[in-house]
Design an enzyme around this catalytic site. Structure first.
Site, PDB file in Angstrom:
ATOM      1  N   LYS A  71      79.373  46.129  30.496  1.00  0.00           N
ATOM      2  CA  LYS A  71      78.799  47.471  30.632  1.00  0.00           C
ATOM      3  C   LYS A  71      78.424  47.832  32.079  1.00  0.00           C
ATOM      4  O   LYS A  71      78.497  48.989  32.457  1.00  0.00           O
ATOM      5  CB  LYS A  71      77.553  47.596  29.749  1.00  0.00           C
ATOM      6  CG  LYS A  71      77.868  47.777  28.271  1.00  0.00           C
ATOM      7  CD  LYS A  71      76.563  47.890  27.492  1.00  0.00           C
ATOM      8  CE  LYS A  71      76.778  48.502  26.138  1.00  0.00           C
ATOM      9  NZ  LYS A  71      75.512  48.847  25.486  1.00  0.00           N
ATOM     10  N   ASN A  92      78.959  52.739  28.514  1.00  0.00           N
ATOM     11  CA  ASN A  92      79.507  52.206  27.251  1.00  0.00           C
ATOM     12  C   ASN A  92      80.703  53.008  26.758  1.00  0.00           C
ATOM     13  O   ASN A  92      81.260  52.696  25.707  1.00  0.00           O
ATOM     14  CB  ASN A  92      78.430  52.110  26.167  1.00  0.00           C
ATOM     15  CG  ASN A  92      78.039  53.457  25.606  1.00  0.00           C
ATOM     16  OD1 ASN A  92      78.348  54.496  26.191  1.00  0.00           O
ATOM     17  ND2 ASN A  92      77.364  53.458  24.477  1.00  0.00           N
ATOM     18  N   ASP A 107      74.157  55.496  24.561  1.00  0.00           N
ATOM     19  CA  ASP A 107      73.098  54.808  23.809  1.00  0.00           C
ATOM     20  C   ASP A 107      71.816  55.650  23.713  1.00  0.00           C
ATOM     21  O   ASP A 107      71.209  55.754  22.647  1.00  0.00           O
ATOM     22  CB  ASP A 107      72.752  53.449  24.451  1.00  0.00           C
ATOM     23  CG  ASP A 107      73.689  52.345  23.990  1.00  0.00           C
ATOM     24  OD1 ASP A 107      74.344  52.513  22.940  1.00  0.00           O
ATOM     25  OD2 ASP A 107      73.777  51.315  24.691  1.00  0.00           O
ATOM     26  N   GLY A 133      65.512  45.673  27.902  1.00  0.00           N
ATOM     27  CA  GLY A 133      66.906  45.301  28.157  1.00  0.00           C
ATOM     28  C   GLY A 133      67.759  46.557  28.297  1.00  0.00           C
ATOM     29  O   GLY A 133      67.228  47.673  28.482  1.00  0.00           O
ATOM     30  N   GLY A 134      69.078  46.387  28.183  1.00  0.00           N
ATOM     31  CA  GLY A 134      69.999  47.503  28.386  1.00  0.00           C
ATOM     32  C   GLY A 134      69.737  48.673  27.447  1.00  0.00           C
ATOM     33  O   GLY A 134      69.660  49.828  27.886  1.00  0.00           O
TER      34      GLY A 134
HETATM   35  P1  NAP Z   1      69.612  42.888  26.169  1.00  0.00           P
HETATM   36  O1  NAP Z   1      69.931  43.796  27.316  1.00  0.00           O
HETATM   37  O2  NAP Z   1      70.071  41.481  26.196  1.00  0.00           O
HETATM   38  O3  NAP Z   1      68.011  42.914  25.984  1.00  0.00           O
HETATM   39  C1  NAP Z   1      67.388  42.095  25.023  1.00  0.00           C
HETATM   40  C2  NAP Z   1      65.923  42.484  24.892  1.00  0.00           C
HETATM   41  O4  NAP Z   1      65.335  41.704  23.836  1.00  0.00           O
HETATM   42  C3  NAP Z   1      65.107  42.159  26.163  1.00  0.00           C
HETATM   43  O5  NAP Z   1      64.069  43.090  26.278  1.00  0.00           O
HETATM   44  C4  NAP Z   1      64.569  40.756  25.829  1.00  0.00           C
HETATM   45  O6  NAP Z   1      63.406  40.409  26.550  1.00  0.00           O
HETATM   46  C5  NAP Z   1      64.241  40.959  24.349  1.00  0.00           C
HETATM   47  N1  NAP Z   1      64.133  39.691  23.611  1.00  0.00           N
HETATM   48  C6  NAP Z   1      65.141  38.849  23.284  1.00  0.00           C
HETATM   49  N2  NAP Z   1      64.662  37.808  22.566  1.00  0.00           N
HETATM   50  C7  NAP Z   1      63.303  38.010  22.444  1.00  0.00           C
HETATM   51  C8  NAP Z   1      62.248  37.290  21.822  1.00  0.00           C
HETATM   52  N3  NAP Z   1      62.490  36.162  21.161  1.00  0.00           N
HETATM   53  N4  NAP Z   1      61.009  37.807  21.874  1.00  0.00           N
HETATM   54  C9  NAP Z   1      60.759  38.973  22.519  1.00  0.00           C
HETATM   55  N5  NAP Z   1      61.716  39.702  23.145  1.00  0.00           N
HETATM   56  C10 NAP Z   1      62.974  39.220  23.104  1.00  0.00           C
HETATM   57  O7  NAP Z   1      70.177  43.485  24.795  1.00  0.00           O
HETATM   58  P2  NAP Z   1      70.381  45.033  24.382  1.00  0.00           P
HETATM   59  O8  NAP Z   1      71.774  45.423  24.650  1.00  0.00           O
HETATM   60  O9  NAP Z   1      69.279  45.832  24.965  1.00  0.00           O
HETATM   61  O10 NAP Z   1      70.240  44.926  22.770  1.00  0.00           O
HETATM   62  C11 NAP Z   1      68.999  44.657  22.142  1.00  0.00           C
HETATM   63  C12 NAP Z   1      69.160  44.781  20.625  1.00  0.00           C
HETATM   64  O11 NAP Z   1      69.494  46.118  20.301  1.00  0.00           O
HETATM   65  C13 NAP Z   1      70.278  43.916  20.033  1.00  0.00           C
HETATM   66  O12 NAP Z   1      69.865  43.442  18.777  1.00  0.00           O
HETATM   67  C14 NAP Z   1      71.436  44.916  19.858  1.00  0.00           C
HETATM   68  O13 NAP Z   1      72.312  44.545  18.825  1.00  0.00           O
HETATM   69  C15 NAP Z   1      70.669  46.173  19.512  1.00  0.00           C
HETATM   70  N6  NAP Z   1      71.381  47.394  19.884  1.00  0.00           N
HETATM   71  C16 NAP Z   1      71.540  48.346  18.921  1.00  0.00           C
HETATM   72  C17 NAP Z   1      72.194  49.534  19.216  1.00  0.00           C
HETATM   73  C18 NAP Z   1      72.374  50.548  18.156  1.00  0.00           C
HETATM   74  O14 NAP Z   1      73.207  51.441  18.346  1.00  0.00           O
HETATM   75  N7  NAP Z   1      71.643  50.476  17.057  1.00  0.00           N
HETATM   76  C19 NAP Z   1      72.656  49.767  20.525  1.00  0.00           C
HETATM   77  C20 NAP Z   1      72.454  48.778  21.504  1.00  0.00           C
HETATM   78  C21 NAP Z   1      71.817  47.590  21.170  1.00  0.00           C
HETATM   79  P3  NAP Z   1      63.539  39.681  28.001  1.00  0.00           P
HETATM   80  O15 NAP Z   1      63.826  40.778  28.982  1.00  0.00           O
HETATM   81  O16 NAP Z   1      62.209  39.058  28.205  1.00  0.00           O
HETATM   82  O17 NAP Z   1      64.654  38.687  27.884  1.00  0.00           O
END
Ligand code: NAP
Length: 288
Positions: A71, A92, A107, A133-134
């Site tokens: 991305k 994206n 997003d 995160g992203g």
């Molecule tokens: P990302 O950039 O890797 O960010 C992950 C986030 O989760 C960070 O804030 C991370 O904190 C936090 N995290 C991970 N494990 C954790 C834990 N055990 N305790 C507390 N915080 C934790 O991922 P992303 O792309 O933002 O995606 C995040 C989630 O959203 C995923 O499940 C993804 O499938 C979902 N998502 C859904 C959609 C949708 O359309 N519904 C779109 C995008 C993403 P740190 O910064 O401290 O590591």
């Protein structure tokens, strides 16, 4: 639908990509509207990204979704990006318009639509966003109209940095801090909307949640952007507390719909896309 020499090709690139839901959602929408488009998934390794984007130009691929891990890195291979991509540093969606590749990020708009279309009032409300995160960044950027935004993240510096940038941009109260039982409980007390954009609760850790059930109330709106499982532990607890619950599938559909509209210039058939996603998700585990 018959594929011919005139069929336009769209797809998704990422690594891994086997569990992607995007072909299911977009092909259902193309078929429903009788559009001469087809959607495929391409596994592209990080080292091959530039070649893949050159391939998009060479083959005349009309549109691509971009998922992890490309991305951010994809941006340098595009001809132009919109202001949201510039701010987020991640794209994206790519549209190929006569050889010119433009990058978008759907997003944030997807999350905003998921909230609005499911009846959430945003104006002047306090939103508690878990994660930085992203996805969280895209959502926070899209929430310009809310009254107050609190971002809490396990890595507190990321939340503070995001809050500082957003505060400057929107000129309103945006606070960032560490994610802990104390900070979540305290901030939830006077929040109107809670959004989980961390990975907590995602398959295969379905039983995990950051938010204790007793902190949830019936006057809260709770959106968990995790969509696998369809109903997360947080969503179940919020439902039991009588809160308005918005599933991550809604954001998934609306961000997909925004990409679809960029590629086709047609209104996306939301219900068809929702049904296709839910059918897939109620089967085997999947990802975007
Ligand atoms: P990302 O950039 O890797 O960010 C992950 C986030 O989760 C960070 O804030 C991370 O904190 C936090 N995290 C991970 N494990 C954790 C834990 N055990 N305790 C507390 N915080 C934790 O991922 P992303 O792309 O933002 O995606 C995040 C989630 O959203 C995923 O499940 C993804 O499938 C979902 N998502 C859904 C959609 C949708 O359309 N519904 C779109 C995008 C993403 P740190 O910064 O401290 O590591």
């Amino acid at each position: 639908m018959a594929i011919s020499g005139k069929t336009r090709v769209c797809g998704v690139i990422g690594d891994p990509i086997e569990h992607t839901l995007s072909p299911t959602i977009h092909n259902a929408a193309f078929n429903h509207l009788n559009l001469d488009f087809v959607f495929l998934a391409f596994r592209v390794k990080a080292a091959d990204l530039e070649k893949a984007i050159q391939g998009m130009r060479g083959l005349g691929i009309h549109g691509l979704n971009v998922t992890m891990p490309h991305k951010s890195t994809v941006i340098s291979f595009l001809d132009e990006v919109d202001p949201t991509v510039k701010f987020l540093g991640s794209a994206n969606t790519i549209l190929n318009k006569e050889g010119r590749l433009s990058g978008f990020n759907t997003d944030g708009v997807g999350a905003l639509k998921a909230l609005r279309e499911n009846g959430a009032e945003l104006s002047e409300k306090k939103v508690l966003l878990l994660g930085a995160g992203g996805a969280a960044k895209a959502i926070a950027f899209a929430l310009a109209e809310v009254g107050e935004l609190v971002v809490l993240n396990r890595t507190a510096d990321k939340a503070k940095e995001l809050a500082a940038v957003l505060g400057q941009r929107f000129g309103k109260k945006v606070v960032g801090g560490p994610l802990s039982s104390d900070t979540v409980q305290k901030n939830l007390r006077d929040s109107d909307i809670l959004i989980n954009s961390t990975k907590v609760g995602m398959h295969p850790h379905e039983n995990q949640t950051i938010v204790e059930p007793q902190w949830l109330r019936s006057d809260l709106t709770v959106m968990d952007i995790v969509y696998n499982p369809i109903e997360t532990r947080l969503a179940k607890d919020a439902k039991a507390a009588g809160a308005k619950v918005i599933s991550g599938v809604e954001m998934l559909i609306y961000q997909g719909a925004a990409s679809f509209e960029l590629w086709t210039s047609r209104s996306a058939p939301i219900e068809v896309m929702r049904r296709a996603a839910l059918n897939r998700l109620s089967g085997a585990g999947a990802s975007k």
